[in-house]
Scaffold this motif. Sequence first.
Motif, PDB file in Angstrom:
ATOM      1  N   PRO A  32      73.124 -62.584 -30.647  1.00 46.24           N
ATOM      2  CA  PRO A  32      74.111 -63.313 -29.905  1.00 46.24           C
ATOM      3  C   PRO A  32      73.454 -64.027 -28.724  1.00 46.24           C
ATOM      4  O   PRO A  32      72.239 -63.648 -28.144  1.00 46.24           O
ATOM      5  CB  PRO A  32      74.967 -62.156 -29.431  1.00 46.24           C
ATOM      6  CG  PRO A  32      74.650 -60.995 -30.462  1.00 46.24           C
ATOM      7  CD  PRO A  32      73.212 -61.227 -30.929  1.00 46.24           C
ATOM      8  N   ALA A  33      74.239 -65.422 -28.282  1.00 46.68           N
ATOM      9  CA  ALA A  33      73.982 -65.792 -27.246  1.00 46.68           C
ATOM     10  C   ALA A  33      73.635 -64.985 -26.044  1.00 46.68           C
ATOM     11  O   ALA A  33      74.443 -64.218 -25.577  1.00 46.68           O
ATOM     12  CB  ALA A  33      74.815 -66.990 -26.779  1.00 46.68           C
ATOM     13  N   GLY A  34      72.486 -65.153 -25.338  1.00 44.40           N
ATOM     14  CA  GLY A  34      72.339 -64.382 -24.256  1.00 44.40           C
ATOM     15  C   GLY A  34      71.482 -63.205 -24.216  1.00 44.40           C
ATOM     16  O   GLY A  34      71.029 -62.356 -23.482  1.00 44.40           O
ATOM     17  N   TRP A  35      71.156 -62.813 -25.655  1.00 45.91           N
ATOM     18  CA  TRP A  35      70.434 -61.532 -26.053  1.00 45.91           C
ATOM     19  C   TRP A  35      69.142 -61.827 -26.171  1.00 45.91           C
ATOM     20  O   TRP A  35      68.694 -63.193 -26.497  1.00 45.91           O
ATOM     21  CB  TRP A  35      71.070 -60.733 -27.187  1.00 45.91           C
ATOM     22  CG  TRP A  35      72.291 -60.304 -27.005  1.00 45.91           C
ATOM     23  CD1 TRP A  35      73.610 -60.881 -26.701  1.00 45.91           C
ATOM     24  CD2 TRP A  35      72.633 -58.934 -27.121  1.00 45.91           C
ATOM     25  NE1 TRP A  35      74.391 -59.952 -26.682  1.00 45.91           N
ATOM     26  CE2 TRP A  35      74.042 -58.785 -26.816  1.00 45.91           C
ATOM     27  CE3 TRP A  35      71.880 -57.689 -27.608  1.00 45.91           C
ATOM     28  CZ2 TRP A  35      74.509 -57.611 -26.736  1.00 45.91           C
ATOM     29  CZ3 TRP A  35      72.404 -56.541 -27.718  1.00 45.91           C
ATOM     30  CH2 TRP A  35      73.842 -56.557 -27.147  1.00 45.91           C
ATOM     31  N   ASP A  36      68.119 -60.852 -25.734  1.00 49.65           N
ATOM     32  CA  ASP A  36      66.882 -60.998 -25.967  1.00 49.65           C
ATOM     33  C   ASP A  36      66.046 -59.855 -26.453  1.00 49.65           C
ATOM     34  O   ASP A  36      66.636 -58.754 -26.235  1.00 49.65           O
ATOM     35  CB  ASP A  36      65.912 -61.563 -24.587  1.00 49.65           C
ATOM     36  CG  ASP A  36      64.783 -61.911 -24.707  1.00 49.65           C
ATOM     37  OD1 ASP A  36      63.926 -62.376 -25.884  1.00 49.65           O
ATOM     38  OD2 ASP A  36      64.267 -62.007 -23.886  1.00 49.65           O
ATOM     39  N   VAL A  67      71.297 -47.055 -33.099  1.00 47.73           N
ATOM     40  CA  VAL A  67      72.544 -47.847 -32.730  1.00 47.73           C
ATOM     41  C   VAL A  67      73.048 -47.222 -31.337  1.00 47.73           C
ATOM     42  O   VAL A  67      73.174 -46.140 -30.955  1.00 47.73           O
ATOM     43  CB  VAL A  67      73.767 -47.360 -33.774  1.00 47.73           C
ATOM     44  CG1 VAL A  67      74.987 -48.331 -33.337  1.00 47.73           C
ATOM     45  CG2 VAL A  67      73.531 -47.843 -35.088  1.00 47.73           C
ATOM     46  N   ARG A  68      73.038 -48.408 -30.579  1.00 49.12           N
ATOM     47  CA  ARG A  68      73.529 -48.007 -28.635  1.00 49.12           C
ATOM     48  C   ARG A  68      74.469 -48.961 -28.653  1.00 49.12           C
ATOM     49  O   ARG A  68      74.452 -50.093 -29.148  1.00 49.12           O
ATOM     50  CB  ARG A  68      71.991 -47.922 -28.181  1.00 49.12           C
ATOM     51  CG  ARG A  68      71.314 -47.014 -28.765  1.00 49.12           C
ATOM     52  CD  ARG A  68      70.066 -46.742 -27.630  1.00 49.12           C
ATOM     53  NE  ARG A  68      69.325 -45.626 -28.215  1.00 49.12           N
ATOM     54  CZ  ARG A  68      68.180 -45.245 -27.698  1.00 49.12           C
ATOM     55  NH1 ARG A  68      68.007 -45.573 -26.348  1.00 49.12           N
ATOM     56  NH2 ARG A  68      67.287 -44.340 -28.113  1.00 49.12           N
ATOM     57  N   SER A  69      75.141 -48.724 -27.720  1.00 49.16           N
ATOM     58  CA  SER A  69      76.161 -49.719 -26.981  1.00 49.16           C
ATOM     59  C   SER A  69      75.463 -49.923 -25.423  1.00 49.16           C
ATOM     60  O   SER A  69      75.043 -48.991 -24.949  1.00 49.16           O
ATOM     61  CB  SER A  69      77.426 -48.872 -26.692  1.00 49.16           C
ATOM     62  OG  SER A  69      78.049 -48.782 -27.940  1.00 49.16           O
ATOM     63  N   THR A  70      75.953 -51.258 -24.940  1.00 53.04           N
ATOM     64  CA  THR A  70      75.454 -51.439 -23.738  1.00 53.04           C
ATOM     65  C   THR A  70      76.386 -52.422 -22.985  1.00 53.04           C
ATOM     66  O   THR A  70      77.222 -52.971 -23.653  1.00 53.04           O
ATOM     67  CB  THR A  70      73.981 -51.813 -23.649  1.00 53.04           C
ATOM     68  OG1 THR A  70      73.384 -52.328 -22.479  1.00 53.04           O
ATOM     69  CG2 THR A  70      73.782 -53.315 -24.408  1.00 53.04           C
ATOM     70  N   LYS A  71      76.209 -52.640 -21.593  1.00 55.86           N
ATOM     71  CA  LYS A  71      76.927 -53.701 -21.119  1.00 55.86           C
ATOM     72  C   LYS A  71      76.086 -54.904 -20.894  1.00 55.86           C
ATOM     73  O   LYS A  71      74.928 -54.729 -20.889  1.00 55.86           O
ATOM     74  CB  LYS A  71      77.538 -53.087 -19.843  1.00 55.86           C
ATOM     75  CG  LYS A  71      78.528 -51.883 -19.934  1.00 55.86           C
ATOM     76  CD  LYS A  71      78.867 -51.536 -18.486  1.00 55.86           C
ATOM     77  CE  LYS A  71      79.962 -50.187 -18.960  1.00 55.86           C
ATOM     78  NZ  LYS A  71      80.154 -49.689 -17.346  1.00 55.86           N
ATOM     79  N   PRO A  72      76.748 -56.168 -20.676  1.00 55.78           N
ATOM     80  CA  PRO A  72      75.879 -57.175 -20.354  1.00 55.78           C
ATOM     81  C   PRO A  72      75.096 -57.045 -19.367  1.00 55.78           C
ATOM     82  O   PRO A  72      75.147 -56.335 -18.408  1.00 55.78           O
ATOM     83  CB  PRO A  72      76.979 -58.304 -20.058  1.00 55.78           C
ATOM     84  CG  PRO A  72      78.403 -57.928 -20.788  1.00 55.78           C
ATOM     85  CD  PRO A  72      78.209 -56.524 -20.714  1.00 55.78           C
ATOM     86  N   ASN A  73      73.786 -57.851 -19.517  1.00 56.83           N
ATOM     87  CA  ASN A  73      72.730 -57.844 -18.499  1.00 56.83           C
ATOM     88  C   ASN A  73      72.105 -56.152 -18.293  1.00 56.83           C
ATOM     89  O   ASN A  73      71.368 -56.005 -17.196  1.00 56.83           O
ATOM     90  CB  ASN A  73      73.049 -58.449 -17.210  1.00 56.83           C
ATOM     91  CG  ASN A  73      73.328 -59.681 -17.508  1.00 56.83           C
ATOM     92  OD1 ASN A  73      72.775 -60.514 -18.155  1.00 56.83           O
ATOM     93  ND2 ASN A  73      74.415 -60.250 -16.857  1.00 56.83           N
ATOM     94  N   GLN A  74      72.466 -55.542 -19.063  1.00 60.26           N
ATOM     95  CA  GLN A  74      71.740 -53.894 -18.978  1.00 60.26           C
ATOM     96  C   GLN A  74      70.974 -53.798 -20.391  1.00 60.26           C
ATOM     97  O   GLN A  74      71.198 -53.712 -21.377  1.00 60.26           O
ATOM     98  CB  GLN A  74      72.956 -53.005 -18.946  1.00 60.26           C
ATOM     99  CG  GLN A  74      72.409 -51.624 -18.580  1.00 60.26           C
ATOM    100  CD  GLN A  74      73.779 -50.826 -18.510  1.00 60.26           C
ATOM    101  OE1 GLN A  74      74.455 -50.850 -19.323  1.00 60.26           O
ATOM    102  NE2 GLN A  74      73.478 -49.502 -17.784  1.00 60.26           N
ATOM    103  N   ALA A  75      69.609 -53.408 -19.863  1.00 60.23           N
ATOM    104  CA  ALA A  75      68.699 -53.005 -20.927  1.00 60.23           C
ATOM    105  C   ALA A  75      68.780 -51.972 -21.494  1.00 60.23           C
ATOM    106  O   ALA A  75      69.243 -51.023 -20.975  1.00 60.23           O
ATOM    107  CB  ALA A  75      67.476 -53.363 -20.185  1.00 60.23           C
ATOM    108  N   VAL A  76      68.460 -52.112 -22.890  1.00 54.61           N
ATOM    109  CA  VAL A  76      68.646 -50.690 -23.639  1.00 54.61           C
ATOM    110  C   VAL A  76      67.303 -50.691 -24.569  1.00 54.61           C
ATOM    111  O   VAL A  76      66.678 -51.507 -25.032  1.00 54.61           O
ATOM    112  CB  VAL A  76      69.725 -51.006 -24.760  1.00 54.61           C
ATOM    113  CG1 VAL A  76      69.637 -49.725 -25.883  1.00 54.61           C
ATOM    114  CG2 VAL A  76      70.897 -51.148 -24.207  1.00 54.61           C
TER     115      VAL A  76
END
Length: 106
Positions: free
Chosen positions: A81-85, A45-54
């Motif tokens: 979610p929309a925008g995730w890949d 489980v990790r947290s990230t900000k938009p447009n930041q790869a994990v």
Amino acid sequence: KTDKLDLVISQVTPATVDLHNGDASNTTGSVAGASGKDTGLDIDVRSTKPNQAVNFPLQIDNSGVTGDNFNLGIDPAHALPAGWDVKFYVADGSGNPTGAPLTNTG
């Protein structure tokens, strides 16, 4: 003259592949029907900000009798979610992605 011969398959060895977290642990969880290393546990489980790869380290163990090949992807029933890949890569010694994304285990 004829001689009747019955060929019987008495055992089929299934493909034995396990996708699990990339560490050396072998812990068990509580998901019914799960098997293999790190049974039934969330990988990480990790947290990230938009447009930041994990990066999430994964390992594939193929202990079958032949070199099986499996496609890698996300279950459509668990849409992102929309925008995730999600992309799969071979990792270097530090766990960083290298080369082009993988689509199967090869």
